[in-house]
Design a protein around this motif. Structure first.
Motif, PDB file in Angstrom:
ATOM      1  N   ILE A   1       0.897  -0.874   0.200  1.00  0.00           N
ATOM      2  CA  ILE A   1       0.164   0.024   0.227  1.00  0.00           C
ATOM      3  C   ILE A   1       0.478   1.294   0.169  1.00  0.00           C
ATOM      4  N   ASN A   2       2.036   1.321   0.934  1.00  0.00           N
ATOM      5  CA  ASN A   2       2.514   2.072   1.017  1.00  0.00           C
ATOM      6  C   ASN A   2       3.279   2.638  -0.703  1.00  0.00           C
ATOM      7  N   ARG A   3       3.774   1.953  -0.838  1.00  0.00           N
ATOM      8  CA  ARG A   3       4.330   1.696  -2.622  1.00  0.00           C
ATOM      9  C   ARG A   3       3.020   1.796  -3.560  1.00  0.00           C
ATOM     10  N   ALA A   4       2.054   1.661  -3.478  1.00  0.00           N
ATOM     11  CA  ALA A   4       1.298   2.109  -4.562  1.00  0.00           C
ATOM     12  C   ALA A   4      -0.341   3.389  -4.595  1.00  0.00           C
ATOM     13  N   ILE A   5       0.825   3.763  -3.345  1.00  0.00           N
ATOM     14  CA  ILE A   5      -0.032   5.235  -2.723  1.00  0.00           C
ATOM     15  C   ILE A   5       0.602   6.295  -3.719  1.00  0.00           C
ATOM     16  N   ILE A   6       1.581   5.967  -4.040  1.00  0.00           N
ATOM     17  CA  ILE A   6       2.726   7.491  -4.593  1.00  0.00           C
ATOM     18  C   ILE A   6       2.503   7.371  -5.919  1.00  0.00           C
TER      19      ILE A   6
ATOM     20  N   ILE B   1       5.677   8.795   7.415  1.00  0.00           N
ATOM     21  CA  ILE B   1       6.847   8.439   6.328  1.00  0.00           C
ATOM     22  C   ILE B   1       8.171   8.318   6.612  1.00  0.00           C
ATOM     23  N   PRO B   2       8.569   8.199   7.724  1.00  0.00           N
ATOM     24  CA  PRO B   2       9.725   7.972   8.329  1.00  0.00           C
ATOM     25  C   PRO B   2       9.586   6.348   8.555  1.00  0.00           C
ATOM     26  N   LEU B   3       7.972   6.146   9.354  1.00  0.00           N
ATOM     27  CA  LEU B   3       7.634   4.777   9.566  1.00  0.00           C
ATOM     28  C   LEU B   3       7.657   3.875   8.385  1.00  0.00           C
ATOM     29  N   ASN B   4       7.075   4.524   7.241  1.00  0.00           N
ATOM     30  CA  ASN B   4       6.916   4.418   6.283  1.00  0.00           C
ATOM     31  C   ASN B   4       8.704   3.435   5.012  1.00  0.00           C
ATOM     32  N   ASP B   5       9.121   4.715   5.489  1.00  0.00           N
ATOM     33  CA  ASP B   5      10.319   4.141   4.696  1.00  0.00           C
ATOM     34  C   ASP B   5      11.282   2.900   5.147  1.00  0.00           C
ATOM     35  N   ALA B   6      11.323   3.123   6.883  1.00  0.00           N
ATOM     36  CA  ALA B   6      11.612   1.534   7.716  1.00  0.00           C
ATOM     37  C   ALA B   6      10.637   0.977   7.653  1.00  0.00           C
ATOM     38  N   LEU B   7       9.580   0.151   7.618  1.00  0.00           N
ATOM     39  CA  LEU B   7       9.115  -0.487   6.283  1.00  0.00           C
ATOM     40  C   LEU B   7       9.140  -1.236   5.232  1.00  0.00           C
ATOM     41  N   ASP B   8       9.318   0.100   4.607  1.00  0.00           N
ATOM     42  CA  ASP B   8      10.249  -0.899   3.174  1.00  0.00           C
ATOM     43  C   ASP B   8      11.157  -1.335   2.912  1.00  0.00           C
ATOM     44  N   ARG B   9      11.897  -1.028   3.841  1.00  0.00           N
ATOM     45  CA  ARG B   9      13.689  -1.801   4.272  1.00  0.00           C
ATOM     46  C   ARG B   9      13.621  -3.194   4.841  1.00  0.00           C
ATOM     47  N   PHE B  10      11.967  -3.367   5.451  1.00  0.00           N
ATOM     48  CA  PHE B  10      12.607  -4.559   6.050  1.00  0.00           C
ATOM     49  C   PHE B  10      11.808  -5.813   5.480  1.00  0.00           C
ATOM     50  N   SER B  11      13.349  -6.407   4.664  1.00  0.00           N
ATOM     51  CA  SER B  11      12.982  -7.847   3.916  1.00  0.00           C
ATOM     52  C   SER B  11      12.085  -8.730   4.536  1.00  0.00           C
ATOM     53  N   LEU B  12      11.000  -8.934   4.115  1.00  0.00           N
ATOM     54  CA  LEU B  12      10.399  -9.910   4.606  1.00  0.00           C
ATOM     55  C   LEU B  12      10.453 -11.532   4.534  1.00  0.00           C
ATOM     56  N   ASP B  13      11.694 -11.624   3.716  1.00  0.00           N
ATOM     57  CA  ASP B  13      13.054 -12.738   2.697  1.00  0.00           C
ATOM     58  C   ASP B  13      13.706 -13.585   3.864  1.00  0.00           C
ATOM     59  N   ALA B  14      14.220 -11.975   4.185  1.00  0.00           N
ATOM     60  CA  ALA B  14      14.930 -13.181   5.178  1.00  0.00           C
ATOM     61  C   ALA B  14      14.890 -12.629   6.844  1.00  0.00           C
ATOM     62  N   THR B  15      13.708 -12.847   6.814  1.00  0.00           N
ATOM     63  CA  THR B  15      12.846 -12.582   8.437  1.00  0.00           C
ATOM     64  C   THR B  15      12.602 -14.279   8.904  1.00  0.00           C
ATOM     65  N   ASP B  16      12.028 -14.175  10.319  1.00  0.00           N
ATOM     66  CA  ASP B  16      11.388 -15.133  11.608  1.00  0.00           C
ATOM     67  C   ASP B  16      10.714 -14.501  11.803  1.00  0.00           C
ATOM     68  N   ARG B  17       9.766 -15.754  12.896  1.00  0.00           N
ATOM     69  CA  ARG B  17       8.439 -15.201  13.244  1.00  0.00           C
ATOM     70  C   ARG B  17       9.025 -13.783  14.628  1.00  0.00           C
ATOM     71  N   ALA B  18       9.251 -13.605  14.922  1.00  0.00           N
ATOM     72  CA  ALA B  18       9.966 -12.646  16.236  1.00  0.00           C
ATOM     73  C   ALA B  18       9.969 -11.356  15.290  1.00  0.00           C
TER      74      ALA B  18
END
Length: 164
Positions: free
Chosen positions: A48-53, A107-124
């Protein structure tokens, strides 16, 4: 119909579009996202954060305070000081409460979330990422929603007092 009247009407419409978007998000999207798991939440918010721009959002978001300010100026020029005051108030509420809050909070929260990789992460890590994003983002969003509704109220009052 005078230019001041047209600008005042346009200010109500543009402010209404933005207030409706933010209010609609607060009462539909936020409750919906509270019901999904962490992975779905983070993935959805990143998307959503990418699409709204896009121009459909960015143009009215940025143009609204310009229209409000122009309407305030036009009303002052024709001597309708009460309408100008309400439109000036709407301009400040919108600029600080929507653009400012979005720039400082969301926006700063969105940018930090955007940098988070879903591929290299665990549940915690997912749960922590969501925890550090969702509540602060929703608080900032509530603030800008209140400012949007207040700005719309001010612009609407200006339209009602315009002919006085």
């Amino acid at each position: 119909m005078s230019a001041a009247s047209v600008l005042t009407g346009a200010s109500v419409v543009t402010t209404g579009l933005m207030a409706g978007l933010f209010f609609g998000w607060a009462v539909s999207v936020i409750p919906g996202t509270k019901q999904v798991d962490d992975h779905t939440y983070v993935e959805t918010m990143q998307s959503i954060n990418r699409a709204i721009i896009n121009p459909g959002f960015v143009v009215p978001f940025v143009a609204t305070p310009l229209v409000l300010g122009a309407a305030a100026f036009a009303q002052a020029r024709v001597g309708n000081i009460r309408a100008a005051w309400w439109l000036g108030s709407a301009t400040v509420l919108y600029t600080v409460g929507l653009i400012g809050v979005t720039g400082v909070g969301n926006i700063p929260l969105n940018d930090a979330l955007d940098r988070f990789s879903l591929d290299a992460t665990d549940r915690a890590a997912l749960a922590e990422r969501r925890r550090t994003y969702e509540s602060p983002w929703n608080r900032w969003h509530a603030l800008r929603t209140a400012a949007a509704v207040a700005a719309l109220g001010c612009a609407s009052i200006a339209a009602l007092v315009e002919s006085d």
